[in-house]
Design a protein around this motif. Structure first.
Motif, short mmCIF file in Angstrom:
data_model
loop_
_atom_site.label_atom_id
_atom_site.label_comp_id
_atom_site.label_asym_id
_atom_site.label_seq_id
_atom_site.Cartn_x
_atom_site.Cartn_y
_atom_site.Cartn_z
N ALA A 64 0.83 -1.20 0.00
CA ALA A 64 0.00 0.00 0.00
C ALA A 64 0.87 1.25 0.00
O ALA A 64 0.61 2.21 -0.74
N ASP A 65 1.93 1.26 0.79
CA ASP A 65 2.84 2.41 0.82
C ASP A 65 3.51 2.59 -0.54
O ASP A 65 3.69 3.72 -1.02
N ASP A 66 3.88 1.48 -1.16
CA ASP A 66 4.54 1.55 -2.47
C ASP A 66 3.62 2.18 -3.51
O ASP A 66 4.06 3.00 -4.32
N ARG A 67 2.34 1.83 -3.51
CA ARG A 67 1.40 2.37 -4.49
C ARG A 67 1.21 3.87 -4.28
O ARG A 67 1.05 4.63 -5.25
N ARG A 68 1.24 4.32 -3.04
CA ARG A 68 1.09 5.76 -2.79
C ARG A 68 2.30 6.55 -3.29
O ARG A 68 2.17 7.72 -3.66
N SER A 267 2.10 -3.36 -11.40
CA SER A 267 1.45 -4.63 -11.05
C SER A 267 0.41 -4.42 -9.95
O SER A 267 0.53 -3.52 -9.12
N ASP A 268 -0.58 -5.29 -9.97
CA ASP A 268 -1.61 -5.28 -8.93
C ASP A 268 -1.61 -6.56 -8.09
O ASP A 268 -2.16 -6.57 -6.99
N GLY A 293 -6.80 0.43 -5.81
CA GLY A 293 -6.72 1.81 -5.35
C GLY A 293 -5.52 2.02 -4.44
O GLY A 293 -4.49 1.36 -4.56
N LEU A 294 -5.68 2.93 -3.48
CA LEU A 294 -4.59 3.30 -2.59
C LEU A 294 -4.69 2.62 -1.22
O LEU A 294 -3.82 2.83 -0.37
N GLY A 295 -5.72 1.82 -1.00
CA GLY A 295 -5.87 1.15 0.29
C GLY A 295 -5.00 -0.09 0.39
O GLY A 295 -4.22 -0.41 -0.52
#
Length: 305
Positions: A64-68, A267-268, A293-295
């Motif tokens: 989650a931190d990486d996606r943000r 990637s997801d 999303g960002l969660g």
């Protein structure tokens, strides 16, 4: 004389009673010791399972931190670093996160129950690169497609599987886990071991992340690109990751091309693999995680080993 004999018998009986009592006491002590050890191991195992859950949450938080921070995923990011042994009470936790879109998604073979011929050709490319039989592609296609009509070359539908002992039928749906390949014709232990580093089974059609995929997978999905060319791209990527799909396409050799939507630089889907040792107990587990999303990523499934 009779009195002497009776006293001797009494002494022997007394010694026998004492011996039996000693044996019974020893047995009770051993039993209590075994029971105590079993309780200890059970407690340790329960605690280890709890730490596994915490480890999965660690993986979710990292992703989650990486996606943000960024929409680009590559092997130089914190999530890709293997977690060093982390001390926990009376033990340790070891874990790693692996990008599942850096592999060939076997469920890409089917779209709405129908075989995707382009993806089937890509899978044949991968099998050829790995030195595996081409007929494996048709057997898997029949396992995951929605119909009961075998592929014309080397397919296998219910008629084949019903002759086995024990008999069973084809799934006629996408794979839930790569381990399911053990049920498909031709996918013996050696084949599955050879394939495992290069394939995944994801619940949606996905693009291959060229920032994390091995050369074998990149060569399989890029038309006109051989393994040597893919290895050169991976060497370039190790020095500077691809910042966009256009960045990757610009580095392709002449004549090589990728179909729209088949490659990506993000990637997801990720797999968290964890091992916990506490006291004399050890627990291992894997969890397939999906970022939305960002969660925090969703847990698609988890498995204790």
């Amino acid at each position: 004389m009779n009195n002497v004999r009776q006293r001797g018998v009494a002494i022997v009986l007394a010694m026998g009673v004492v011996a039996l009592a000693a044996i019974a006491a020893a047995a009770i002590m051993v039993s209590q010791s075994t029971w105590a050890r079993q309780v200890e191991l059970t407690t340790d195992h329960i605690q280890a399972r709890s730490v596994l859950l915490a480890g999965a949450d660690w993986a979710r938080a990292v992703l989650a931190d990486d996606r943000r921070v960024s929409d680009v995923d590559h092997l130089g990011e914190p999530w890709a670093l293997k977690l060093p042994p982390l001390p926990v009470e009376n033990g340790e936790l070891v874990g790693q996160i692996e990008d599942q879109q850096g592999k060939f998604n076997l469920n890409n073979l089917v779209v709405q129950g129908k075989i995707n011929v382009i993806q089937l050709a890509h899978y044949r490319n991968l099998l050829a690169t790995l030195g595996l039989p081409d007929e494996l592609a048709d057997a898997l296609a029949d396992w995951v497609d929605a119909d009961s009509q075998p592929q014309p070359r080397d397919g296998a539908e219910d008629a084949y599987y019903l002759t086995l002992d024990p008999p069973y039928v084809t799934a006629n749906r996408p794979l839930i886990d790569v381990d399911e390949l053990a049920l498909v014709r031709g996918y013996d232990d050696n084949v599955r071991a050879r394939l495992r580093p290069y394939v995944s089974a994801l619940p949606a059609v996905t693009a291959v992340n060229v920032n994390t995929a091995p050369a074998e997978v990149i060569a399989a999905v890029i038309d006109g690109l051989d393994l040597g060319g893919a290895q050169l791209l991976v060497a370039q990527r190790d020095r500077a990751y691809f910042r966009s799909t256009d960045d990757f396409l610009r580095r392709l050799p002449r004549g090589a091309q990728a179909a729209a939507g088949e490659i990506s630089v993000s990637s997801d889907y990720f797999m968290a693999t964890l091992r916990v040792t506490i006291g004399g107990a050890q627990a291992r587990g894997t969890a397939l995680l999906a970022r939305v999303g960002l969660g925090w990523p969703n847990v698609i499934w988890r498995k204790y080993l």
